[in-house]
Scaffold this motif. Sequence first.
Motif, short mmCIF file in Angstrom:
data_model
loop_
_atom_site.label_atom_id
_atom_site.label_comp_id
_atom_site.label_asym_id
_atom_site.label_seq_id
_atom_site.Cartn_x
_atom_site.Cartn_y
_atom_site.Cartn_z
N VAL A 12 -68.52 33.60 16.49
CA VAL A 12 -69.82 34.12 16.07
C VAL A 12 -70.59 34.54 17.31
N VAL A 13 -70.88 35.83 17.42
CA VAL A 13 -71.65 36.34 18.55
C VAL A 13 -73.10 36.47 18.11
N ASN A 14 -73.97 35.72 18.78
CA ASN A 14 -75.38 35.64 18.40
C ASN A 14 -76.25 36.59 19.23
N LYS A 15 -77.46 36.81 18.75
CA LYS A 15 -78.50 37.60 19.44
C LYS A 15 -78.15 39.08 19.49
N MET A 16 -77.59 39.60 18.38
CA MET A 16 -77.18 41.00 18.33
C MET A 16 -78.35 41.96 18.46
N ASP A 17 -79.57 41.50 18.19
CA ASP A 17 -80.74 42.36 18.28
C ASP A 17 -81.36 42.35 19.67
N SER A 18 -80.70 41.69 20.62
CA SER A 18 -81.25 41.60 21.98
C SER A 18 -80.40 42.32 23.01
N VAL A 19 -79.39 43.06 22.57
CA VAL A 19 -78.46 43.70 23.49
C VAL A 19 -78.31 45.17 23.14
N ASP A 20 -78.26 46.01 24.17
CA ASP A 20 -78.08 47.44 23.97
C ASP A 20 -76.76 47.70 23.25
N ALA A 21 -76.73 48.68 22.36
CA ALA A 21 -75.57 48.96 21.52
C ALA A 21 -74.32 49.27 22.35
N SER A 22 -74.47 50.04 23.44
CA SER A 22 -73.30 50.39 24.25
C SER A 22 -72.74 49.16 24.97
N ASP A 23 -73.61 48.29 25.46
CA ASP A 23 -73.14 47.05 26.09
C ASP A 23 -72.45 46.15 25.07
N TRP A 24 -73.03 46.11 23.88
CA TRP A 24 -72.45 45.28 22.81
C TRP A 24 -71.03 45.73 22.50
N LYS A 25 -70.83 47.04 22.40
CA LYS A 25 -69.52 47.57 22.06
C LYS A 25 -68.49 47.26 23.13
N ALA A 26 -68.86 47.39 24.39
CA ALA A 26 -67.92 47.13 25.49
C ALA A 26 -67.55 45.65 25.57
N ARG A 27 -68.53 44.79 25.42
CA ARG A 27 -68.28 43.35 25.49
C ARG A 27 -67.44 42.89 24.29
N MET A 28 -67.69 43.50 23.13
CA MET A 28 -66.95 43.14 21.93
C MET A 28 -65.47 43.50 22.06
#
Length: 329
Positions: A277-293
């Motif tokens: 479960v990855v939390n705090k999805m509303d606190s991270v830029d979408a492009s960063d989220w995609k790369a980290r995921m």
Amino acid sequence: MKFLDVAKIFVKAGDGGNGSAHMRREKYIEYGGPDGGDGGRGGDVIFRARPNVNTLIDYRFKRHFLAPNGKAGSSKQKTGASGENLVLEVPTGTVILSENLQVEYADLDQDGAEYRAVKGGNGGWGNVHFKSPTNRAPRQANDGLPGEERTVVLQLKLIADIGLIGFPNAGKSTLLSVITGARPKIADYPFTTLAPQLGVMYAHDKEFVIVDLPGLIEGAAEGVGLGDKFLAHAERTRLILHLIDGTEEDWAARYKAIRHELDSYGFNLINKPEIVVVNKMDSVDASDWKARMAKLKRAAKGREIVSISAAGRLGLDELKAAVEKEMGK
């Protein structure tokens, strides 16, 4: 109520009562003979699992428990009263271990389950047992036998369906508060959770008990931080929710670090079903989220990953659905 999940106590069963060497003496009866009764049996010490309690705090200060002794026998072949059993109530899920932790005597994982830890001593024989054709007036009687004694370690392993683990400040307490009725302490600093917290999550017609465990950090297996002692409460769970702080830069590294601690702890925790479960999805830029995921998916090796924001109440329905699906297997 303060949480306590390990306690070492001494228990001793009651001693048996002594037999009586009484001789019958009654008017107009010339040859009374022996009529001493047996001693009563000592009481046992019994552990009983009690529901709706989740701490061993009752055994924090009082650590010596002695069952009553049996009473001595008396005249007219009267047997002494037996000592009452001493029943010690413990939370359901308590494991009773030897003092050196090498032997498991009992696992009281069901409400009302009992374990006799020590047995009371038998009462001694009265002199009536020693009467014979060649010894018509025996004056001997046996002493009661001593009760058993031992030191035991009580270890509580909470009964829960799901274990919630992760680094400190990953948002475990916040998640527990929004998907259950629990009210854990929530603050913006590490180790706000100092003891396991329980909550009940409802999904359709089903309910699941979740235990939020104090945060792990690298080296927990060697005692760093709060150590891994609370992982005992995850041993009985059927599913692990592995929470990751989405604001961290390297999710995969954080994921692998916790997995290493689970592996080091043992007890097959590493092989339990797991949802990441990855939390705090509303606190991270979408492009960063995609790369980290993308990197996390490679590290998770096919395990299901759910994105949420516990504080923003986003993705919770998807998480509940994933839990329900996994628990239904």
